[in-house]
Design a protein around this motif. Sequence first.
Motif, PDB file in Angstrom:
ATOM      1  N   TYR A   9      35.198  37.091  44.522  1.00 23.54           N
ATOM      2  CA  TYR A   9      35.664  35.783  45.184  1.00 23.54           C
ATOM      3  C   TYR A   9      36.876  35.558  44.666  1.00 23.54           C
ATOM      4  CZ  TYR A   9      30.726  35.568  47.132  1.00 23.54           C
ATOM      5  OH  TYR A   9      29.839  35.929  47.820  1.00 23.54           O
ATOM      6  N   ASP A  10      37.549  35.944  43.434  1.00 19.37           N
ATOM      7  CA  ASP A  10      38.515  35.443  42.993  1.00 19.37           C
ATOM      8  C   ASP A  10      39.605  36.398  42.389  1.00 19.37           C
ATOM      9  OD1 ASP A  10      40.209  33.679  41.816  1.00 19.37           O
ATOM     10  OD2 ASP A  10      38.978  33.129  39.900  1.00 19.37           O
ATOM     11  N   SER A  59      40.376  43.369  46.663  1.00 20.80           N
ATOM     12  CA  SER A  59      39.227  42.450  47.009  1.00 20.80           C
ATOM     13  C   SER A  59      38.069  43.010  47.506  1.00 20.80           C
ATOM     14  CB  SER A  59      39.723  41.454  47.929  1.00 20.80           C
ATOM     15  OG  SER A  59      40.082  42.024  49.231  1.00 20.80           O
TER      16      SER A  59
END
Length: 646
Positions: free
Chosen positions: A527-528, A534
Amino acid sequence: MGKLQVRPYGSWKSPVTTDLIVGETIRLGLVALEGEDVYWIEGRPSEGGRNVIVRRSPDGTLTDINPQPFNARTRVHEYGGGDFVVHFGTVYFSNFSDQRLYKQEKDHEPVPLTPANERRYADMVVDQQRNRLICVCEDHSNKEREAVNSLVAIPLDGSAIDGQIQVLQSGNDFYSTPRVSSDGIKLSWLTWNHPNMPWDGCELWVADLDDIGNIHGARRVAGGTEESIFEPSWSPDNVLYFTSDRSNWWNLYRFQHDEIEAVCPKEAEFGTPQWVFGMSTYAFVSPERIVCSYGGPKESGFAFLNTKTGELTAIESPFSSHAQIVANKQQVAFLAASPTSETCVARLDVATNKIEVLRRSQKAAIDASYISEAQLIEFPTAHDLTAYAYYYPPKNADFQAPEGDFPPLLVISHGGPTSSASKNLYLSTQFWTSHGFAVVDVNYGGSSGYGRAYRDRLKGQWGIVDVEDCVNAAKYLVNKGLADPNRLTIQGGSAGGYTTLCALTFTDTFKAGASHFGVSDLNVFVYDTHKFESRYLFGLIGPYPERKDLYYERSAINFTDKLSCPVIFFQGLDDKIVPPSQAELMVNALRAKKLPVAYLAFEGEQHGFRRAENIKRSLDGELYFYSKVFNFELAEPVEPVQIDNL
């Protein structure tokens, strides 16, 4: 040479100091040619890591192109690359602070070509017939969604400042390598979608360009979800060449008459993972002649390739590594390195085959008696497989260890993880070997340079195969009597930091370690992190959230109870790829467990350290840390590091 001093491994006084490393070293990047002029990027730690475009004129004069405070560095994909392009002496570049494109004419200040907004640009090519740049654009203006990537055209007359930016291609997650054919009537590019990375699978497209620059008849000519294409390039006679791994190896192919033809089939890699824009392993001297670099476990070379016969003619070179290759009829320019020389910009005269060095990344020469040369080793690993690494024995002309002493071993786990270790000279490695450490730089399963099947060993197995190979490299050297089993350490940055933390957590092989901006919690990383990576873990671990269990099981942060050795962490506080929370979660857990732990965080640093003072602090700090946990005296004092629980 006088009598050798006898001192324990690790405590040797070294001429390869951190002051020498940061004070006399520059990073060399993207290379370009125009006529007789050669251009390249210099990353200067002494200027806060600023990227400067340098031009070398035929008479040897070096000129900085972008003045202070301009920093030629794009943040597309965060890793950047393809930061500038040259056309008729005018340089177009991406500026780091605002990510705008600038036009730099001789004896003028840079002039912006794009508006001040949340868009980034990279991988520019000049479309001369239509007086414009074609490049990759990454739009970050909508914070509620993922960044949007596209191929765009930007007029060179300055009208883009008012928003006159034409979108040529959009709709896919990623684009790269837009290239205009030599006659200006066709455009090629690469594209791919989540969850693939470009080395997993991407597509090569071609379209026709009309007089005003619109594209027509776009069609896919190669690639797919299981085939990786690299560096499409148009020959001077308008034939499209590219590198594909369809044979297991990244080999050269060409597309003409609607057919794909292998140019030089070989069990070697003519390509490399596209981590940054603007990478080049081959270039055209003429329609019939390519200059190329290739490598693999069986053979490697730097050669001219006859495009009609497929025959390779070796170029006599003092270097073992050749990258960022660009060429014209008169000369070839490239980045080069060898086991005894750091990266340099070099030039090959096509008429004479003479190679000259134009710029060295390291000004100070290190006496060969202090240089430990890489030795390629093959070692057995899990499942009766073989893995590869480069081993560096301790070496210092002034010292020897007491009889019966074995050196501490530093295992290096490279980043990526789809990158690779090389045998090139790195002063950061020589820093360790000249202090009395043995070093092994591991090309674990998943590394590039050994064919697609070797890269695919890591599919779904990250945190397992890489760890097994690092552990087995250490055990192999211990069994050979080349390392002290009680002083085995492991370090790595980014993905290598993840492997490091997994090795320290899930095995008891290592007695200390260092994580440089490493991943500790895979669930957080999902998520980060930035767009480019990603979904990377979908291939390395498994689909998320369907296999959330695997993300938990392979995250060191969830199993700190298994940790039993000291660890030091290094982290850039502005890192968008591996955010500081990844290190801080682990540091807090180790503090709570009362294990020796140190944490060095650096303001203003991103993913990988660029400032001289922080590079120095990291190397000195890691050596200091090992001296304390392994209880040996340093030859010279360094700035102490706070170590909790020691």
